[in-house]
Design a protein around this motif. Structure first.
Motif, PDB file in Angstrom:
ATOM      1  N   ASP A  45       0.829  -1.203   0.000  1.00  0.00           N
ATOM      2  CA  ASP A  45       0.000   0.000   0.000  1.00  0.00           C
ATOM      3  C   ASP A  45       0.865   1.255   0.000  1.00  0.00           C
ATOM      4  O   ASP A  45       0.617   2.209  -0.741  1.00  0.00           O
ATOM      5  CB  ASP A  45      -0.909   0.024   1.235  1.00  0.00           C
ATOM      6  CG  ASP A  45      -1.922  -1.113   1.231  1.00  0.00           C
ATOM      7  OD1 ASP A  45      -2.257  -1.593   0.125  1.00  0.00           O
ATOM      8  OD2 ASP A  45      -2.347  -1.529   2.321  1.00  0.00           O
ATOM      9  N   TYR A  46       1.876   1.254   0.881  1.00  0.00           N
ATOM     10  CA  TYR A  46       2.738   2.427   1.029  1.00  0.00           C
ATOM     11  C   TYR A  46       3.445   2.774  -0.284  1.00  0.00           C
ATOM     12  O   TYR A  46       3.552   3.930  -0.672  1.00  0.00           O
ATOM     13  CB  TYR A  46       3.772   2.170   2.128  1.00  0.00           C
ATOM     14  CG  TYR A  46       4.785   3.274   2.313  1.00  0.00           C
ATOM     15  CD1 TYR A  46       4.390   4.568   2.673  1.00  0.00           C
ATOM     16  CD2 TYR A  46       6.146   3.028   2.123  1.00  0.00           C
ATOM     17  CE1 TYR A  46       5.321   5.581   2.833  1.00  0.00           C
ATOM     18  CE2 TYR A  46       7.079   4.037   2.288  1.00  0.00           C
ATOM     19  CZ  TYR A  46       6.665   5.307   2.643  1.00  0.00           C
ATOM     20  OH  TYR A  46       7.584   6.312   2.803  1.00  0.00           O
ATOM     21  N   LEU A  47       3.899   1.740  -0.981  1.00  0.00           N
ATOM     22  CA  LEU A  47       4.631   1.950  -2.235  1.00  0.00           C
ATOM     23  C   LEU A  47       3.720   1.948  -3.461  1.00  0.00           C
ATOM     24  O   LEU A  47       4.215   2.100  -4.580  1.00  0.00           O
ATOM     25  CB  LEU A  47       5.699   0.869  -2.399  1.00  0.00           C
ATOM     26  CG  LEU A  47       6.801   0.852  -1.337  1.00  0.00           C
ATOM     27  CD1 LEU A  47       7.777  -0.289  -1.606  1.00  0.00           C
ATOM     28  CD2 LEU A  47       7.550   2.177  -1.298  1.00  0.00           C
ATOM     29  N   ALA A  48       2.420   1.793  -3.255  1.00  0.00           N
ATOM     30  CA  ALA A  48       1.468   1.737  -4.363  1.00  0.00           C
ATOM     31  C   ALA A  48       1.907   0.712  -5.398  1.00  0.00           C
ATOM     32  O   ALA A  48       1.924   0.972  -6.611  1.00  0.00           O
ATOM     33  CB  ALA A  48       1.315   3.119  -5.002  1.00  0.00           C
ATOM     34  N   LEU A  49       2.269  -0.475  -4.920  1.00  0.00           N
ATOM     35  CA  LEU A  49       2.853  -1.481  -5.800  1.00  0.00           C
ATOM     36  C   LEU A  49       1.890  -1.993  -6.867  1.00  0.00           C
ATOM     37  O   LEU A  49       2.309  -2.285  -7.988  1.00  0.00           O
ATOM     38  CB  LEU A  49       3.389  -2.650  -4.981  1.00  0.00           C
ATOM     39  CG  LEU A  49       4.685  -2.378  -4.210  1.00  0.00           C
ATOM     40  CD1 LEU A  49       5.168  -3.645  -3.520  1.00  0.00           C
ATOM     41  CD2 LEU A  49       5.774  -1.847  -5.139  1.00  0.00           C
ATOM     42  N   ASP A  50       0.614  -2.128  -6.521  1.00  0.00           N
ATOM     43  CA  ASP A  50      -0.331  -2.597  -7.535  1.00  0.00           C
ATOM     44  C   ASP A  50      -0.341  -1.652  -8.732  1.00  0.00           C
ATOM     45  O   ASP A  50      -0.350  -2.083  -9.896  1.00  0.00           O
ATOM     46  CB  ASP A  50      -1.743  -2.707  -6.944  1.00  0.00           C
ATOM     47  CG  ASP A  50      -1.891  -3.904  -6.019  1.00  0.00           C
ATOM     48  OD1 ASP A  50      -1.033  -4.802  -6.081  1.00  0.00           O
ATOM     49  OD2 ASP A  50      -2.853  -3.939  -5.229  1.00  0.00           O
ATOM     50  N   GLU A  51      -0.332  -0.370  -8.440  1.00  0.00           N
ATOM     51  CA  GLU A  51      -0.316   0.625  -9.517  1.00  0.00           C
ATOM     52  C   GLU A  51       1.021   0.615 -10.248  1.00  0.00           C
ATOM     53  O   GLU A  51       1.086   0.615 -11.483  1.00  0.00           O
ATOM     54  CB  GLU A  51      -0.587   2.014  -8.941  1.00  0.00           C
ATOM     55  CG  GLU A  51      -0.600   3.120  -9.992  1.00  0.00           C
ATOM     56  CD  GLU A  51      -0.859   4.500  -9.409  1.00  0.00           C
ATOM     57  OE1 GLU A  51      -0.898   5.468 -10.179  1.00  0.00           O
ATOM     58  OE2 GLU A  51      -1.007   4.598  -8.168  1.00  0.00           O
ATOM     59  N   LEU A  52       2.107   0.603  -9.473  1.00  0.00           N
ATOM     60  CA  LEU A  52       3.449   0.636 -10.068  1.00  0.00           C
ATOM     61  C   LEU A  52       3.681  -0.555 -10.996  1.00  0.00           C
ATOM     62  O   LEU A  52       4.176  -0.408 -12.114  1.00  0.00           O
ATOM     63  CB  LEU A  52       4.498   0.643  -8.954  1.00  0.00           C
ATOM     64  CG  LEU A  52       5.968   0.668  -9.390  1.00  0.00           C
ATOM     65  CD1 LEU A  52       6.287   1.962 -10.127  1.00  0.00           C
ATOM     66  CD2 LEU A  52       6.887   0.501  -8.191  1.00  0.00           C
ATOM     67  N   LEU A  53       3.297  -1.738 -10.550  1.00  0.00           N
ATOM     68  CA  LEU A  53       3.561  -2.951 -11.325  1.00  0.00           C
ATOM     69  C   LEU A  53       2.572  -3.156 -12.466  1.00  0.00           C
ATOM     70  O   LEU A  53       2.738  -4.075 -13.280  1.00  0.00           O
ATOM     71  CB  LEU A  53       3.547  -4.170 -10.400  1.00  0.00           C
ATOM     72  CG  LEU A  53       4.626  -4.156  -9.305  1.00  0.00           C
ATOM     73  CD1 LEU A  53       4.498  -5.375  -8.399  1.00  0.00           C
ATOM     74  CD2 LEU A  53       6.029  -4.100  -9.920  1.00  0.00           C
ATOM     75  N   SER A  54       1.566  -2.292 -12.532  1.00  0.00           N
ATOM     76  CA  SER A  54       0.621  -2.366 -13.649  1.00  0.00           C
ATOM     77  C   SER A  54       1.013  -1.429 -14.790  1.00  0.00           C
ATOM     78  O   SER A  54       0.344  -1.394 -15.831  1.00  0.00           O
ATOM     79  CB  SER A  54      -0.788  -2.001 -13.164  1.00  0.00           C
ATOM     80  OG  SER A  54      -0.874  -0.608 -12.858  1.00  0.00           O
TER      81      SER A  54
END
Length: 276
Positions: free
Chosen positions: A22-31
């Motif tokens: 959540d903190y790194l917004a990984l879902d968004e980043l990796l999409s």
């Protein structure tokens, strides 16, 4: 006897707490890696360039903060920031080694898919160049379609560069830096000046007396040295990928990159070594 679980006590419930992802917004980043073709190596190409843009974001953050301190006459904390710039530059340079695992045939599988898109159009790269003093108003043109980026670059183009701020510090310390140097048109490339060279020679001949200025000068050399290495690795990577074909952004490709290698950002700091 059961050994204690070293992970025992780790937080596992994140229904109401901020997790790493959540903190790194990984879902968004990796999409954000969105290949336009089925070519295997297109993912590599996208990731390397996106990661480089993230490193550039950090470089701009550290470089801008260091420049604000130098503008206030504060040197020591800025040196740590410039050191961080150097370490980030090294990571960017090393990224070319990963990209070099892609062959010309691999590249040609997806090259036509992104049309005229090119690193030449990176506003962050251009901003770094402007902050370091490589000024050329023509380089603003690819960003005219994006008002925010254009305004950011325009502001940097017409403001003192990192080197200009270092020369202001020399003047503040009593070195006779000419007015035409301190009050020059910042949108134009810096021209070497003998009086500036003499000032740096004094610093280098009396390092204990001018330690912070001497250390700053060497840190600037580190930054430019790393910038040159990045450019050289860029050149060799492009040459082994496409040879002497024209670049996707319309430049002459390798020819353009070779010309960029001739640019010197802090000329007197290199010349001082010859005259010491």
């Amino acid at each position: 006897m059961n050994k204690p679980n070293p992970a025992e006590g780790a937080y596992t419930d994140f229904k109401n707490n901020l997790s790493y992802g959540d903190y790194l917004a990984l879902d968004e980043l990796l999409s954000l890696q969105r290949p336009l073709t089925p070519a295997h190596d297109e993912v590599l190409f996208i990731v390397i360039h996106q990661v480089s843009e993230l490193w550039m974001k950090l470089i701009i953050h550290e470089l801008s903060s260091a420049m604000k301190l130098l503008e206030q006459g504060v040197i020591d904390p800025s040196l740590k920031m410039l050191t961080r710039v150097c370490r980030a530059q090294e990571q960017m340079t090393n990224a070319w080694e990963v990209l070099k695992t892609m062959t010309p045939a691999d590249y040609l599988e997806f090259r036509s898919s992104f049309g005229q898109a090119s690193g030449f159009q990176s506003h962050q790269y251009r901003l770094i160049e402007f902050l370091l003093g490589n000024r050329n108003p023509f380089m603003m043109r690819p960003h005219e379609h994006h008002a925010e980026h254009h305004a950011l670059l325009h502001g940097a183009l017409h403001s003192p560069s990192l080197y200009d701020l270092a020369l202001r510090l020399l003047a503040q310390r009593g070195f006779p830096i000419p007015t035409e140097v301190l009050e020059r048109d910042f949108s134009k490339p810096y021209e070497p000046n003998r009086a500036v060279l003499e000032a740096w020679l004094t610093v280098y001949r009396n390092t204990l007396e001018h330690w912070d200025l001497y250390y700053l000068a060497e840190k600037l050399i580190d930054v430019e040295d790393n910038f040159r290495r990045w450019r050289f690795n860029h050149l060799t990577t492009v040459e082994r990928m496409i040879g002497y074909k024209r670049g996707s952004g319309g430049t002459s490709g390798v020819g353009y990159l070779k010309k960029a290698l001739e640019i010197v950002l802090f000329p007197e700091l290199w010349q001082v070594r010859t005259e010491l």
